[in-house]
Design an enzyme around this catalytic site. Structure first.
Site, short mmCIF file in Angstrom:
data_model
loop_
_atom_site.label_atom_id
_atom_site.label_comp_id
_atom_site.label_asym_id
_atom_site.label_seq_id
_atom_site.Cartn_x
_atom_site.Cartn_y
_atom_site.Cartn_z
N LYS A 198 -2.11 -12.12 55.50
CA LYS A 198 -1.12 -13.13 55.88
C LYS A 198 -0.80 -14.05 54.70
O LYS A 198 0.36 -14.37 54.44
CB LYS A 198 -1.67 -13.99 57.03
CG LYS A 198 -0.77 -15.17 57.41
CD LYS A 198 -1.45 -16.11 58.36
CE LYS A 198 -2.24 -17.19 57.69
NZ LYS A 198 -1.43 -18.29 57.13
N ASN A 199 -1.84 -14.48 53.99
CA ASN A 199 -1.63 -15.45 52.92
C ASN A 199 -0.96 -14.86 51.70
O ASN A 199 -0.67 -15.57 50.74
CB ASN A 199 -2.97 -16.08 52.53
CG ASN A 199 -3.48 -17.05 53.58
OD1 ASN A 199 -2.70 -17.54 54.41
ND2 ASN A 199 -4.77 -17.32 53.57
N CYS A 222 -1.21 -26.64 59.18
CA CYS A 222 -2.32 -26.99 60.05
C CYS A 222 -2.69 -28.44 59.77
O CYS A 222 -2.71 -28.86 58.63
CB CYS A 222 -3.53 -26.10 59.77
SG CYS A 222 -3.65 -24.69 60.86
N ARG A 282 -1.89 -32.61 52.35
CA ARG A 282 -1.52 -31.53 51.42
C ARG A 282 -0.17 -31.89 50.81
O ARG A 282 0.87 -31.48 51.29
CB ARG A 282 -1.48 -30.18 52.15
CG ARG A 282 -2.86 -29.75 52.58
CD ARG A 282 -2.90 -28.34 53.05
NE ARG A 282 -2.31 -28.20 54.36
CZ ARG A 282 -2.21 -27.03 54.99
NH1 ARG A 282 -2.65 -25.93 54.42
NH2 ARG A 282 -1.69 -26.96 56.19
N ASP A 310 -11.11 -21.42 54.21
CA ASP A 310 -10.65 -20.70 55.39
C ASP A 310 -11.80 -20.03 56.15
O ASP A 310 -11.63 -19.64 57.31
CB ASP A 310 -9.63 -19.62 55.00
CG ASP A 310 -8.22 -20.18 54.88
OD1 ASP A 310 -8.01 -21.35 55.25
OD2 ASP A 310 -7.33 -19.44 54.41
N ARG A 320 -1.04 -16.52 64.57
CA ARG A 320 -0.43 -16.69 63.26
C ARG A 320 -1.11 -15.84 62.19
O ARG A 320 -0.49 -15.48 61.20
CB ARG A 320 -0.48 -18.16 62.84
CG ARG A 320 0.34 -19.09 63.71
CD ARG A 320 0.32 -20.51 63.19
NE ARG A 320 0.44 -20.48 61.75
CZ ARG A 320 -0.51 -20.85 60.91
NH1 ARG A 320 -1.64 -21.32 61.35
NH2 ARG A 320 -0.30 -20.78 59.61
#
Length: 434
Positions: free
Chosen positions: A23-24, A118, A123, A309, A401
Site C-alpha cells: 500500500k505504501n 491517521c 505531520r 507501523d 485501507r
C-alpha cells in the site's frame, strides 16, 4: 453498510499466505504516473480502499484509470484537465499529497489541499514546501491549499531536517523534471523510496542512491519520461502482521512473496523473543513457536530501524509475553490508540507520554474493540486470533485501507473469523488515514 469482524480466537494459525503489493508504495507510484502522458501498467496492485481514493484523485485531474479484477492497474495521464487536488479527496489519505511534486514537475503548477491522515500525530508539510522552494518553486499556503508554481525547476542541494518519507518522495518527483542535478541529503531510506526510484528510472528518469541517506536526481528534459510496466514491491507491513499473528497463536505460518531483508528489524526481535524463523525460499519467511514468547523492548525509528507501523501489532504480541516489555514511540506522538482496546481484552499496559510498559499476561480475553486507525486495527485482529473467546472488531474502514482480504487470508491459516453486518447504532469514527 457498516460491518464488523467476529473472531473466535485461541487457535494456532498454520499454513501459508500470499502477501499483496505494498500500500505504501503503490499510492506513490500512482502519483508518479502524472509525470508522463504515456500509458503505465502497474502489477501486483492490491485491492484496497486507498487505491480507490487515489484513483478518484487521478480521475479528477483527468487521468484514465482502469483497475482489473486481477492485480493490474492501467493509468494514462495524457489529457490532464486540472492541476488541483481538492480537499474532499486529499483529506481521506495523506499519500494523495504526492501529486503535488508530480504536477509541479510536469506542468509547473499545482494546487493541492493540505492532507488528511491517521490522527496519530503532527505531520507537517514544511519539509515538502522547503524542498520544492529550493528547486525554484514559489509556494504559498492559502485557505488550506498548498499552491506551487514554477516557470522552471532547477536542481539544488537539499538537506532535510529529518528523513521524512513524504518530503523525500515529493522532492524526488519534482526534481526528476528539474534542470540539472539535485542532491537530497538525510533522505528517507525506506524500501518504498527505492521502489519509487526504480519505477521512475523504468520511466526514463536518472536517479541513484535511493535506499541510502543521499539521493541524486539528475533531471530529464520534458517529454523524456515514457510508459512502462512495473510490479509493485511486496507489502512488508502486511507480511509482518501475519508473522506476528502466527507466532502469537503459537502456530506455524509462512508468508510468501516477501523480501526478507525488509523485515529484518522485526525478525531479529522475534528471534530474541524465542520464535523460530527460517527462509524456505529467497522470497518467503516461516515462523513458528511452541512456547510462550519472552518480553522485549523496542524503540520506533526510521528505516532500517523498527517501523512505527508495526508498533501497535507488536504491542499485542508483547501483551502475552513472559516478563515486562517497554515500547518507546519516537515517530508519532499519538500512536498508542490500541492500548485502551488491548486493556479491554485483559492486557496490562501503562503509558507515560511516549513510553508504554507492558507486563505480559498469560492470555487475552475476547471483547468488543475498535480499530481506531489502520495499524491499531491490525493489532486488534492479531489480538482477536490470540485471545480466548469471541472478539468483535469495529470501524473496519480503517483496516480496509491497508489489508487486502484480511478475512480470507486469516481463514486460509485456520482462523475462525467472519465479516458480518454491524447493525448496532454505534457512531462511525472520523475518517483518518496513514
Amino acid at each position: 453498510m457498516t460491518e464488523k469482524l467476529i473472531i473466535h480466537g485461541g487457535k494456532a494459525l498454520r499454513g501459508e499466505v500470499e502477501i499483496s503489493g505494498a500500500k505504501n508504495s503503490v499510492l506513490k507510484l500512482m502519483a508518479a504516473t502524472l509525470l508522463t502522458g504515456d500509458s503505465i501498467e502497474l502489477r501486483n496492485v492490491p485491492h484496497l480502499s486507498d487505491v480507490g481514493v487515489m484513483t478518484q484523485v487521478l480521475k479528477h485531474l483527468g487521468c484514465d484509470v482502469d483497475q482489473q479484477d486481477d492485480d493490474r492497474l492501467y493509468i494514462q495521464a495524457k489529457n490532464i484537465t486540472s492541476c488541483e487536488a481538492p480537499y474532499d479527496l486529499v483529506r481521506k489519505m495523506r499519500a494523495s499529497f504526492d501529486v503535488l511534486g508530480s504536477l509541479l514537475g510536469r506542468f509547473g503548477e499545482a494546487r493541492v489541499a493540505l492532507p488528511g491522515g491517521c490522527s496519530i500525530g503532527k505531520r507537517s508539510v514544511d519539509l515538502h514546501v522547503k524542498g520544492l522552494m529550493a528547486l525554484g518553486a514559489e509556494v504559498e499556503i492559502n485557505h488550506g491549499y498548498v499552491e506551487a508554481k514554477a516557470t522552471r525547476l532547477v536542481g539544488a542541494e537539499i538537506l532535510l531536517d529529518t528523513p521524512s518519507v513524504g518530503a523525500t518522495e515529493n522532492i524526488m518527483l519534482a526534481a526528476t523534471m528539474a534542470e540539472g542535478s539535485t542532491i537530497l541529503s538525510n533522505a528517507a531510506q525506506e524500501p518504498e523510496i527505492v521502489d519509487l526510484a526504480n519505477f521512475l528510472n523504468a520511466m526514463g528518469a536518472d536517479i541513484s542512491g535511493a535506499g541510502t541517506n543521499e539521493i541524486v536526481i539528475n533531471g530529464v528534459k520534458p517529454g523524456t519520461l515514457h510508459g512502462t510496466t512495473y510490479s509493485v514491491m511486496p507489502d512488508r507491513i502486511e507480511a509482518a502482521t501475519y508473522l506476528m499473528a502466527g507466532v502469537g497463536t503459537l502456530g506455524d505460518v509462512t508468508v510468501n512473496n516477501v523480501l526478507p531483508v525488509h523485515l529484518s528489524s522485526l525478525t531479529h526481535k522475534l528471534i530474541e523473543m524465542g520464535a523460530d524463523i527460517e527462509m524456505p525460499t529467497p522470497n518467503s519467511i516461516r515462523i513458528r513457536s511452541d512456547r510462550r514468547l519472552q518480553a522485549q523492548n523496542i524503540v520506533t525509528q526510521p528505516y532500517p530501524g523498527f517501523p512505527t507501523d508495526l508498533q501497535a501489532p507488536f504491542m499485542t504480541l508483547l501483551s502475552t509475553a513472559d516478563g515486562v516489555s517497554i515500547v518507546k514511540e519516537t515517530i508519532y506522538e499519538n500512536r498508542f490508540k490500541q492500548v485502551g482496546e488491548l486493556k479491554r481484552m485483559g492486557a496490562d499496559i501503562s503509558v507515560e507520554r511516549d513510553v508504554a510498559v507492558i507486563t505480559g499476561v498469560p492470555h487475552l480475553s475476547g471483547a468488543e474493540v475498535n480499530a481506531h486507525d489502520l495499524r491499531a486495527g491490525a493489532a486488534m485482529v492479531i489480538a482477536g486470533v490470540m485471545a480466548e473467546g469471541a472478539t468483535q472488531v469495529f470501524d473496519l474502514h480503517h483496516l480496509d485501507r491497508g489489508y487486502e482480504d484480511v478475512v480470507g487470508k486469516m481463514q486460509s491459516l485456520g482462523a475462525t473469523i467472519e465479516r458480518v453486518p454491524d447493525n448496532s447504532e454505534r457512531p462511525v469514527s472520523e475518517e483518518t488515514s496513514a
